[in-house]
Design a protein around this motif. Sequence first.
Motif, PDB file in Angstrom:
ATOM      1  N   ASN A   1      38.172 -18.871  25.136  1.00 33.42           N
ATOM      2  CA  ASN A   1      38.379 -18.830  23.697  1.00 33.42           C
ATOM      3  C   ASN A   1      38.476 -17.363  23.319  1.00 33.42           C
ATOM      4  OD1 ASN A   1      38.434 -19.007  20.952  1.00 33.42           O
ATOM      5  ND2 ASN A   1      36.521 -20.158  20.739  1.00 33.42           N
ATOM      6  N   ASP A   2      39.651 -16.901  22.973  1.00 30.93           N
ATOM      7  CA  ASP A   2      39.872 -15.475  22.750  1.00 30.93           C
ATOM      8  C   ASP A   2      39.775 -15.064  21.281  1.00 30.93           C
ATOM      9  OD1 ASP A   2      40.294 -14.946  25.471  1.00 30.93           O
ATOM     10  OD2 ASP A   2      42.367 -15.647  25.329  1.00 30.93           O
ATOM     11  N   THR A   3      39.345 -15.972  20.401  1.00 30.25           N
ATOM     12  CA  THR A   3      39.231 -15.652  18.980  1.00 30.25           C
ATOM     13  C   THR A   3      37.959 -14.868  18.706  1.00 30.25           C
ATOM     14  OG1 THR A   3      40.429 -17.665  18.399  1.00 30.25           O
ATOM     15  CG2 THR A   3      39.149 -16.608  16.656  1.00 30.25           C
ATOM     16  N   ARG A   4      38.092 -13.741  18.028  1.00 27.94           N
ATOM     17  CA  ARG A   4      36.942 -12.950  17.615  1.00 27.94           C
ATOM     18  C   ARG A   4      36.685 -13.159  16.121  1.00 27.94           C
ATOM     19  NH1 ARG A   4      38.595 -12.063  22.848  1.00 27.94           N
ATOM     20  NH2 ARG A   4      37.256 -10.535  23.857  1.00 27.94           N
ATOM     21  N   PHE A   5      35.408 -13.079  15.730  1.00 22.60           N
ATOM     22  CA  PHE A   5      35.039 -13.255  14.332  1.00 22.60           C
ATOM     23  C   PHE A   5      33.776 -12.459  14.070  1.00 22.60           C
ATOM     24  CE2 PHE A   5      33.150 -16.466  16.932  1.00 22.60           C
ATOM     25  CZ  PHE A   5      31.878 -16.661  16.438  1.00 22.60           C
ATOM     26  N   ALA A   6      33.181 -12.616  12.898  1.00 25.85           N
ATOM     27  CA  ALA A   6      31.946 -11.920  12.546  1.00 25.85           C
ATOM     28  C   ALA A   6      30.844 -12.943  12.284  1.00 25.85           C
ATOM     29  CB  ALA A   6      32.146 -11.042  11.314  1.00 25.85           C
ATOM     30  N   VAL A   7      29.621 -12.596  12.687  1.00 25.61           N
ATOM     31  CA  VAL A   7      28.425 -13.363  12.336  1.00 25.61           C
ATOM     32  C   VAL A   7      27.543 -12.426  11.525  1.00 25.61           C
ATOM     33  CG1 VAL A   7      26.409 -14.598  13.173  1.00 25.61           C
ATOM     34  CG2 VAL A   7      28.579 -14.790  14.407  1.00 25.61           C
ATOM     35  N   GLY A   8      27.487 -12.652  10.201  1.00 27.15           N
ATOM     36  CA  GLY A   8      26.835 -11.662   9.354  1.00 27.15           C
ATOM     37  C   GLY A   8      27.577 -10.344   9.486  1.00 27.15           C
ATOM     38  N   ASP A   9      26.819  -9.290   9.825  1.00 27.45           N
ATOM     39  CA  ASP A   9      27.432  -7.979  10.037  1.00 27.45           C
ATOM     40  C   ASP A   9      27.801  -7.739  11.492  1.00 27.45           C
ATOM     41  OD1 ASP A   9      27.165  -7.128   7.336  1.00 27.45           O
ATOM     42  OD2 ASP A   9      25.044  -6.717   7.687  1.00 27.45           O
ATOM     43  N   PHE A  10      27.446  -8.667  12.390  1.00 31.93           N
ATOM     44  CA  PHE A  10      27.758  -8.476  13.803  1.00 31.93           C
ATOM     45  C   PHE A  10      29.232  -8.780  14.040  1.00 31.93           C
ATOM     46  CE2 PHE A  10      23.144  -9.824  14.628  1.00 31.93           C
ATOM     47  CZ  PHE A  10      22.700  -8.508  14.650  1.00 31.93           C
ATOM     48  N   SER A  11      29.950  -7.807  14.578  1.00 29.35           N
ATOM     49  CA  SER A  11      31.382  -7.964  14.842  1.00 29.35           C
ATOM     50  C   SER A  11      31.812  -6.895  15.852  1.00 29.35           C
ATOM     51  CB  SER A  11      32.171  -7.814  13.538  1.00 29.35           C
ATOM     52  OG  SER A  11      33.549  -7.918  13.768  1.00 29.35           O
TER      53      SER A  11
END
Length: 291
Positions: free
Chosen positions: A10-20
């Motif tokens: 799964n090559d999709t990147r996203f943010a969790v809160g401020d973690f990115s």
Amino acid sequence: MKHLAFVHRNDTRFAVGDFSPVLSVFSHLELGSTVSPFLLLDHIGPGRLLPSTRRQGVNEHPHRGFETVTLVYAGEIEHRDSTGGGGVIGAGDVQWMTAAAGVVHRELFSEAFTQRGGRFEMIQLWVNLPAADKLGAPRYQSLARAAIPVVTLADGESRVRVIAGTFADRQGPALTHTRMNVLDVELAAGGQLEVATEDGDTALVYLRSGRLQFAPEEPLEEQGLAVLSNAGNGFPVTAMERSRLLVLTGARIDEPINGHGPFVMNSYEEILQAYEDVRNGTLGAVKPAGE
């Protein structure tokens, strides 16, 4: 012997809160019970935090019914929760939080790391709990780097950190509710790892960096997840170049999974109850250090 069943990517990147950036390596929502007793794995970073006066991360949020395991490779995280558990973990450290009946917690870059900035990289793993333990007492384990056994392999350069379970007769420090192994591995080019498992166990290999081979014509590329067959006892893996990987094996939990947002229970009714308990304050609030 176990064999490579398939490779999941799964090559999709996203943010969790401020973690990115955050890479969602796998989740039970995609792979179901195939990954049991594991539920989810996120690879956070590699990234760089700019010096700041504002604490960044994920602020207060609840969990119930499972455990979160955070491995820090670079950077520094501070955890605080509603039971009073918490602390600061840095490179090489691991935190193992058992939410069980429920906690509210926050995970932020530490104050010192926020001020100086720098490179960060982490993995967060979610581990399921059997139904009998889902409403048990929460627990927080801070596993310092120095407390995690390191096994040097025959080539003298490859190393295995034993976080949970056993490897080469070394016992990991993590207390677990079901039988499992969590191994943090670095292999030199040409290095080979022999993983022992029981017949019927789940076996997963996540490749943080490098290139692996399970058999001729069965390579695993960087940031791919290898899912091994349930049948068979153990499997070998060879590094085609210097590689860093996480090996997860364990006894399956053959019970219904009903996951929604921050909760993983066995039924939808239990999920509704979890939301109701958050609404009425049953799970409490994050306690400052020292309480």
